[in-house]
Design a protein around this motif. Structure first.
Motif, PDB file in Angstrom:
ATOM      1  N   ASP A 186      75.874  46.873  -5.398  1.00 28.18           N
ATOM      2  CA  ASP A 186      74.758  47.089  -4.665  1.00 28.18           C
ATOM      3  C   ASP A 186      74.456  45.950  -3.732  1.00 28.18           C
ATOM      4  O   ASP A 186      75.029  44.841  -3.712  1.00 28.18           O
ATOM      5  N   LEU A 187      73.332  46.053  -3.016  1.00 30.08           N
ATOM      6  CA  LEU A 187      73.125  45.084  -2.021  1.00 30.08           C
ATOM      7  C   LEU A 187      72.810  43.609  -2.675  1.00 30.08           C
ATOM      8  O   LEU A 187      73.029  42.698  -2.056  1.00 30.08           O
ATOM      9  N   GLY A 188      72.324  43.564  -3.765  1.00 26.57           N
ATOM     10  CA  GLY A 188      71.667  42.436  -4.737  1.00 26.57           C
ATOM     11  C   GLY A 188      73.198  41.791  -4.741  1.00 26.57           C
ATOM     12  O   GLY A 188      73.026  40.491  -5.038  1.00 26.57           O
ATOM     13  N   GLU A 189      74.205  42.453  -5.218  1.00 25.54           N
ATOM     14  CA  GLU A 189      75.319  41.834  -5.663  1.00 25.54           C
ATOM     15  C   GLU A 189      76.327  41.296  -4.545  1.00 25.54           C
ATOM     16  O   GLU A 189      77.075  40.495  -4.678  1.00 25.54           O
ATOM     17  N   PHE A 190      75.847  41.865  -3.347  1.00 22.68           N
ATOM     18  CA  PHE A 190      76.664  41.643  -2.010  1.00 22.68           C
ATOM     19  C   PHE A 190      76.329  39.940  -1.797  1.00 22.68           C
ATOM     20  O   PHE A 190      75.294  39.713  -1.423  1.00 22.68           O
ATOM     21  N   VAL A 191      77.166  39.397  -1.796  1.00 24.91           N
ATOM     22  CA  VAL A 191      77.078  38.022  -1.530  1.00 24.91           C
ATOM     23  C   VAL A 191      76.942  37.565   0.160  1.00 24.91           C
ATOM     24  O   VAL A 191      77.914  38.426   1.126  1.00 24.91           O
ATOM     25  N   GLY A 192      76.180  36.813   0.771  1.00 18.56           N
ATOM     26  CA  GLY A 192      75.990  36.331   2.200  1.00 18.56           C
ATOM     27  C   GLY A 192      75.665  37.698   3.152  1.00 18.56           C
ATOM     28  O   GLY A 192      75.143  38.590   2.651  1.00 18.56           O
ATOM     29  N   GLN A 193      75.948  37.241   4.462  1.00 16.12           N
ATOM     30  CA  GLN A 193      75.770  38.421   5.563  1.00 16.12           C
ATOM     31  C   GLN A 193      73.830  38.763   5.425  1.00 16.12           C
ATOM     32  O   GLN A 193      73.839  39.775   5.385  1.00 16.12           O
ATOM     33  N   GLU A 194      73.361  37.450   5.334  1.00 17.02           N
ATOM     34  CA  GLU A 194      71.932  37.796   5.065  1.00 17.02           C
ATOM     35  C   GLU A 194      71.493  38.629   6.206  1.00 17.02           C
ATOM     36  O   GLU A 194      70.611  39.566   5.548  1.00 17.02           O
ATOM     37  N   ARG A 195      71.724  38.539   7.355  1.00 17.89           N
ATOM     38  CA  ARG A 195      71.009  39.046   8.429  1.00 17.89           C
ATOM     39  C   ARG A 195      71.353  40.619   8.308  1.00 17.89           C
ATOM     40  O   ARG A 195      70.528  41.682   8.003  1.00 17.89           O
ATOM     41  N   VAL A 196      72.532  41.156   7.956  1.00 20.22           N
ATOM     42  CA  VAL A 196      73.066  42.439   7.935  1.00 20.22           C
ATOM     43  C   VAL A 196      72.263  42.837   6.794  1.00 20.22           C
ATOM     44  O   VAL A 196      72.059  44.269   6.752  1.00 20.22           O
ATOM     45  N   ARG A 197      72.541  42.266   5.687  1.00 21.52           N
ATOM     46  CA  ARG A 197      71.957  42.829   4.352  1.00 21.52           C
ATOM     47  C   ARG A 197      70.477  43.175   4.445  1.00 21.52           C
ATOM     48  O   ARG A 197      70.033  44.010   4.066  1.00 21.52           O
ATOM     49  N   GLU A 198      69.677  42.191   4.966  1.00 22.13           N
ATOM     50  CA  GLU A 198      68.305  42.543   5.179  1.00 22.13           C
ATOM     51  C   GLU A 198      67.992  43.712   5.989  1.00 22.13           C
ATOM     52  O   GLU A 198      67.100  44.729   5.655  1.00 22.13           O
TER      53      GLU A 198
END
Ligand SMILES: Nc1ncnc2c1ncn2[C@@H]1O[C@H](COP(=O)(O)OP(=O)(O)OP(=O)(O)O)[C@@H](O)[C@H]1O
Length: 366
Positions: A37-49
């Motif tokens: 899930d998105l919570g486990e996905f490390v980094g890429q803050e901007r894309v994730r947000e």
């Protein structure tokens, strides 16, 4: 051409441990290492947000999420994100790739079998055939395709309604996509290379899943050599784990990681044998350049394409090599990295710019 790293594999380019592209071995373990899930996905803050907002909004509306385009180098997590999108939307996912879709009919078959809300992941979307691409325009916009039946003057187009679905397209080069296709994506995420601290987190997470003992410094050592790419970090972790098991007590420390990666010829900055061969030739044989690409390729015994597509992108990104109209030149950082001194400094000349040996430019540029 930049990121299709392994499209031209010569002797030093084959089976590179630092290649961003997946090999058979990777496929076997990657499924186990993918964040869910998105919570486990490390980094890429901007894309994730941004993606988090897109998905939350769609969920709140009870609608299918907008089409998503993900661009970035191999191994940065595009496939992983597409699976996360499906998981976050509670939808099934279908995975295919541009090169697998030869004819528009192939695409029609896939599209017509999608269920409502399903996520269709289309990797290497820039490599789809033209007719398939045109069919996709209509499918993305109107959830409809025209299936052509028959040939010649008797051919008829039968419209086929599709259930709403979310297309997640992945490409190494968003710039190569035709604008009409690019414009049909509601959201585009550009995946960046990862910072060493982020890769360190990826490595710790993977070590936990693989039951590998590793300390902070061991993870930092591997992260620093992983070329900003989680896939490479995970691969190096597995190689170092092997070494730690065979040559030590299993615990990965900084020293064990450094010794193991020396065996695999990956240096402290993530350069492998091919990268170093290119740099060494540039410095030793051509005084730092400028030198033409073909000449450089002959000097290292590789194809021109291999040097250009496999070694150069990373060397340029690392600020070790620069492409100029007169040819390739080494930067001061390249001299530092190989522990060599530029010729001007030896003779007491001014400056130590990458243009060292520039007098040879006329001889070697193309
Ligand atoms: N942000 C991340 N956090 C943790 N692990 C990651 C992350 N991104 C990628 N990975 C790991 O790296 C590996 C490669 O990721 P993935 O297959 O998603 O890359 P990709 O960009 O789709 O590559 P390709 O374009 O070659 O298919 C996977 O095993 C995945 O677990």
């Amino acid at each position: 051409m930049n990121w299709d790293e392994d499209s031209a594999a010569g002797p030093m380019a084959a089976d590179r441990v630092v290649s961003g592209t997946a090999d058979g071995d990777d496929h076997a373990v990657e499924a186990a290492l993918r964040p869910k899930d998105l919570g486990e996905f490390v980094g890429q803050e901007r894309v994730r947000e941004q993606l988090d907002l897109v998905l939350r909004a769609a969920r709140a509306r009870g609608a299918t999420a907008d089409h998503v385009l993900l661009s970035g180098a191999p191994g940065l997590g595009k496939t992983t994100l597409s699976m996360i999108i499906a998981a976050e939307m509670g939808a099934p996912i279908r995975i295919t790739s541009g090169p697998a879709i030869q004819h528009a009919g192939d695409l029609a078959a896939i599209l017509s079998s999608l269920t409502e809300g399903e996520v269709l992941f289309l990797d290497e979307i820039h490599r789809m055939s033209r007719p398939a691409e045109e069919m996709l325009y209509m499918a993305m916009e109107d959830f409809r395709v025209d299936v052509v039946v028959g040939k010649g003057p008797g051919a008829t187009a039968i419209p086929l309604e599709l259930p709403p679905f979310t297309l997640v397209g992945a490409t190494t080069r968003a710039g190569l996509l035709p604008p009409p296709l690019r414009d049909r994506f509601g959201f585009t995420g550009h995946m960046e290379f990862y910072a060493p601290a982020e890769l360190q987190r990826v490595i710790h997470r993977s070590a936990g899943l693989l039951d590998v003992a590793i300390d902070e410094e061991g993870a930092a050592e591997i992260a620093g050599r992983s070329r900003g790419t989680p896939r490479i970090a995970n691969r190096l972790l597995r190689r170092v784990r092997d070494y730690a098991q065979v040559k030590a007590d299993g615990l990965i420390t900084r020293e064990i990681a450094a010794r193991a990666l020396q065996v695999y010829e990956v240096d402290g900055r993530g350069l492998d044998r091919l990268d170093r061969a290119v740099l060494t030739a540039l410095l030793k044989l051509f005084g730092g350049g400028p030198v033409g690409l073909s000449t450089l390729a002959v000097a290292v015994g590789e194809e021109r394409e291999t040097v250009e597509e496999v070694a150069e992108p990373f060397l340029v990104r690392e600020g070790l090599l620069a492409r100029t109209p007169r040819g390739r030149i080494a930067t001061p950082a390249a001299w530092d990295h190989l522990g060599m001194v530029p010729p001007q400094q030896v003779t007491g000349g001014a400056g130590r710019a990458g243009g060292a040996g520039g007098g040879q430019g006329g001889l070697f540029t193309e």
